[in-house]
Design a protein around this motif. Structure first.
Motif, PDB file in Angstrom:
ATOM      1  N   GLU A   1       9.687  -6.023   6.747  1.00  0.00           N
ATOM      2  CA  GLU A   1       9.153  -4.652   6.786  1.00  0.00           C
ATOM      3  C   GLU A   1       8.141  -4.438   7.905  1.00  0.00           C
ATOM      4  O   GLU A   1       7.212  -3.637   7.768  1.00  0.00           O
ATOM      5  CB  GLU A   1       8.521  -4.273   5.446  1.00  0.00           C
ATOM      6  CG  GLU A   1       9.523  -4.256   4.282  1.00  0.00           C
ATOM      7  CD  GLU A   1       8.821  -4.153   2.936  1.00  0.00           C
ATOM      8  OE1 GLU A   1       7.801  -3.438   2.849  1.00  0.00           O
ATOM      9  OE2 GLU A   1       9.288  -4.813   1.990  1.00  0.00           O
TER      10      GLU A   1
ATOM     11  N   LYS B   1       5.701  -6.201   8.861  1.00  0.00           N
ATOM     12  CA  LYS B   1       4.316  -6.650   8.621  1.00  0.00           C
ATOM     13  C   LYS B   1       3.909  -7.671   9.692  1.00  0.00           C
ATOM     14  O   LYS B   1       4.758  -8.344  10.293  1.00  0.00           O
ATOM     15  CB  LYS B   1       4.200  -7.291   7.242  1.00  0.00           C
ATOM     16  CG  LYS B   1       4.610  -6.370   6.096  1.00  0.00           C
ATOM     17  CD  LYS B   1       3.592  -5.293   5.853  1.00  0.00           C
ATOM     18  CE  LYS B   1       3.940  -4.511   4.596  1.00  0.00           C
ATOM     19  NZ  LYS B   1       3.073  -3.357   4.387  1.00  0.00           N
TER      20      LYS B   1
ATOM     21  N   TRP C   1       1.124  -8.842   4.549  1.00  0.00           N
ATOM     22  CA  TRP C   1       2.241  -9.123   3.640  1.00  0.00           C
ATOM     23  C   TRP C   1       1.858 -10.276   2.697  1.00  0.00           C
ATOM     24  O   TRP C   1       1.914 -11.425   3.095  1.00  0.00           O
ATOM     25  CB  TRP C   1       3.472  -9.514   4.467  1.00  0.00           C
ATOM     26  CG  TRP C   1       4.655  -9.975   3.664  1.00  0.00           C
ATOM     27  CD1 TRP C   1       5.176  -9.394   2.551  1.00  0.00           C
ATOM     28  CD2 TRP C   1       5.479 -11.131   3.931  1.00  0.00           C
ATOM     29  NE1 TRP C   1       6.273 -10.100   2.102  1.00  0.00           N
ATOM     30  CE2 TRP C   1       6.483 -11.167   2.945  1.00  0.00           C
ATOM     31  CE3 TRP C   1       5.463 -12.117   4.924  1.00  0.00           C
ATOM     32  CZ2 TRP C   1       7.464 -12.172   2.902  1.00  0.00           C
ATOM     33  CZ3 TRP C   1       6.440 -13.106   4.888  1.00  0.00           C
ATOM     34  CH2 TRP C   1       7.430 -13.128   3.887  1.00  0.00           C
TER      35      TRP C   1
END
Lengths: 305, 311
Positions: free
Chosen positions: A38, A40, A293
């Motif tokens: 994602e 991060k 994360w």
């Protein structure tokens, strides 16, 4: 001064790379950039040591840091370590849930045998469990009998796998101490990553007689035990140092690719009533950054590969 | 064994001939990164045990390796940012193990001085020929890999013999005449350069390399928090800068990539570098340049002053 043999001026490993064959020489800044899920930038690896320090400590070949220091029976240190597994850990769990942390638990197998309630609790949560040796006085060390060490590794891993129902893949040696055979024995027993070597900020390949495994970067410098009880800094100073490290690594990650902030913490240190607030403050600070994360060690390794 | 090493005379820090550094600077500032190689399984030395654990000493070895793998570039970027050229205290074997680091330093015109061959091979127990050979090996490595005529020495792991400074100066003369082997970082007795007595009579100086400001002494021995170390650097600078207006002083920050470059410590270090280099009358320089400038402009006046003050 007595004379040294001229062999003292011979340097058989003086050539390109390392002076051993366990891993390749490589500067972090020259490696390909890593991306975390994602988008991060900073993986947060909260690693919790759940340790058993036996009262009848043998201290072979040394007294484990954090272990008994007084004549037997050293009730003072025994019970203060036990405090972490009875009280401090439940403060940790609340804090983890409040901030959405995914903690990795490094467990002494003997502790799992002695406190099934605690192990069941962690199993129910579904967090990752890795092996922290049989117990804190069961050290792995240079010169140790190989058969004795092989039995110790097998006993620690078989026992923990049986009790947790997890196919334990990660390992931290007690005191992060090893013999020359430890990595080979770990690989032979199904370990795919270990966390004793602190020479990198990212995972790297470590060679063993049974194929390569991964060295995972679990910082000693940022450990609660190291900063608070070895360096004798305050809990407030620990928090300040972690926040500074978080800021720096996040900044570095923006230009050089994903980084890992590894926090190795212990409920008998930070789980004390006067220190737990500093852990909460740190988790609040780190998790307020949207590029962070929180992940299990095994997840970080899987994403890295 | 001697009561006193005999390298220098008592010379009070008052009424000395004033030193003025280039461009009217009152303080010469240099940073000395120690770039070291520690062996995983070094041979035994009867006077000092390299590692606290039997082989393999994972914790001590691996954090020092971290300094080369991860920490080096972090400190280098910081020194670039503040216009500082490092003066490297080099384990010469690093030229063989990690030439990439040597190349990066060379590109920036950093100075390489000798810190022995490995930081796990001690001077203790060496006879004169062995120590001479070890010193020469390191200086030849530096010449071969960097083209530099090594000027300075910090004995490996600060392990010395009674002849260490003499041998270093003599090997320097043998290899480079007066252009090599002319300063030492092994003595901590002063905040200004000191002419050193050697058996060869060579023009040779001790340059202040502060153990008090050394990050490993601060972090590993005194175990101070990072921001306290940063404050000590600024306090040390403030006093030396003020006094330098009258005397001409030197400030050195000796560093190690496995200490000062850690993510939780580098901010405190950067703040100190920013503060120090933000002052106008600071000469940001290298060990070799300080020693050369002093030998050319102040060494003779210092000798005369010291001589006049011996009672």
């Amino acid at each position: 001064m007595s004379k040294l043999d001229n062999k003292y001026l011979h340097y058989p490993h003086r050539s390109y790379g390392m002076d051993h064959n366990r891993y390749e020489w490589s500067m972090l800044s020259t490696r390909p950039k890593v991306s975390w899920p994602e988008g991060k930038l900073l993986a947060l690896w909260v690693n919790v040591g759940l340790q058993f320090f036996p009262l009848n400590q043998r201290g072979v070949p040394f007294k484990v840091p954090g272990g008994m220091t007084k004549p037997y029976p050293d009730l003072r240190h025994y019970s203060l370590r036990d405090y972490g597994n009875r009280v401090g850990i439940y403060r940790f769990l609340k804090a983890f849930d409040q901030y959405g942390i995914k903690p990795t638990f490094a467990v002494s197998t003997r502790l799992a045998e002695r406190t099934p309630y605690l192990i069941d609790k962690i199993k129910e949560r579904g967090d990752e469990i890795i092996c922290h040796g049989y117990h804190m006085d069961a050290l792995h060390y240079g010169g140790q009998d190989k058969v004795e060490e092989a039995e110790l590794v097998e006993k620690a891993l078989d026992g923990l796998r049986k009790m947790t129902g997890q196919d334990v893949k990660g390992w931290i040696s007690p005191a992060k101490n090893e013999s020359a055979n430890t990595p080979d024995l770990l690989a032979a027993n199904g370990i795919t990553y270990f966390c004793d070597w602190v020479n990198d900020d990212m995972p790297y390949v470590f060679q063993t007689q049974h194929g390569p495994i991964t060295a995972m970067p679990l910082s000693t410098e940022l450990e609660d035990y190291f900063i608070i009880l070895n360096n004798l800094h305050s809990a407030e100073s620990w928090a300040e140092q972690i926040c500074d490290a978080c800021d720096f690594l996040l900044q570095e990650a923006k230009t050089q690719g994903g980084r890992i902030l590894s926090l190795n913490i212990h409920p008998w240190v930070l789980g004390q009533p006067h220190r737990i607030g500093q852990l909460e403050k740190v988790l609040d600070y780190i998790c307020s950054k949207r590029e962070v994360w929180p992940a299990y060690a095994g997840e970080i390794l899987a994403a890295f590969k | 064994m001697k009561e006193d090493p005999g390298y220098y005379d008592y010379w009070p820090y008052e009424n000395r001939p004033k030193i003025e550094w280039p461009n009217g600077a009152q303080l010469a500032f240099w940073v000395a990164p120690n770039i070291e190689y520690y062996e995983l399984d070094p041979p035994a030395n009867p006077y000092r045990t390299p590692w606290p654990q039997p082989h393999p000493a994972v914790s001590g070895y691996s954090i020092r390796d971290w300094g080369n793998r991860v920490g080096h570039i972090r400190q280098m970027e910081l020194l670039d940012k503040y216009g500082i050229r490092g003066s490297i205290s080099l384990s010469a074997a690093l030229c063989d193990h990690h030439p990439e680091i040597i190349d990066m330093c060379e590109e920036r015109n950093w100075e390489f001085f000798s810190h022995g061959v490995y930081n796990t091979r001690y001077t203790y127990g060496m006879n004169e020929q062995q120590e001479r050979d070890m010193i020469k090996d390191a200086m030849e490595s530096i010449l071969k890999h960097t083209g530099q005529k090594c000027a300075g020495y910090l004995a490996p792991a600060l392990s010395h013999s009674e002849l260490t400074l003499d041998l270093f100066a003599e090997v320097g003369t043998e290899m480079f005449g007066a252009e090599g082997g002319f300063y030492s970082c092994d003595l901590f007795h002063d905040d200004q350069p000191t002419p050193i007595h050697l058996r060869s009579g060579k023009r040779f100086v001790s340059i202040p390399y502060s153990l008090e400001m050394n990050d490993t002494i601060a972090y590993l021995v005194q175990k101070v928090p990072p921001r306290q170390y940063g404050k000590a650097l600024k306090d040390n600078f403030d006093r030396l800068y003020a006094e330098g207006a009258e005397s001409g002083t030197i400030m050195c920050i000796p560093t190690h990539n496995y200490q000062v470059s850690c993510a939780h410590r580098i901010k405190a270090y950067e703040e100190a570098l920013e503060y120090i280099t933000g002052h106008s009358k600071v000469w940001v320089t290298t060990g070799r340049e300080i020693a050369s400038y002093y030998l050319e402009h102040y060494y003779d006046a210092a000798l005369a002053d010291i001589s006049a003050k011996q009672i």
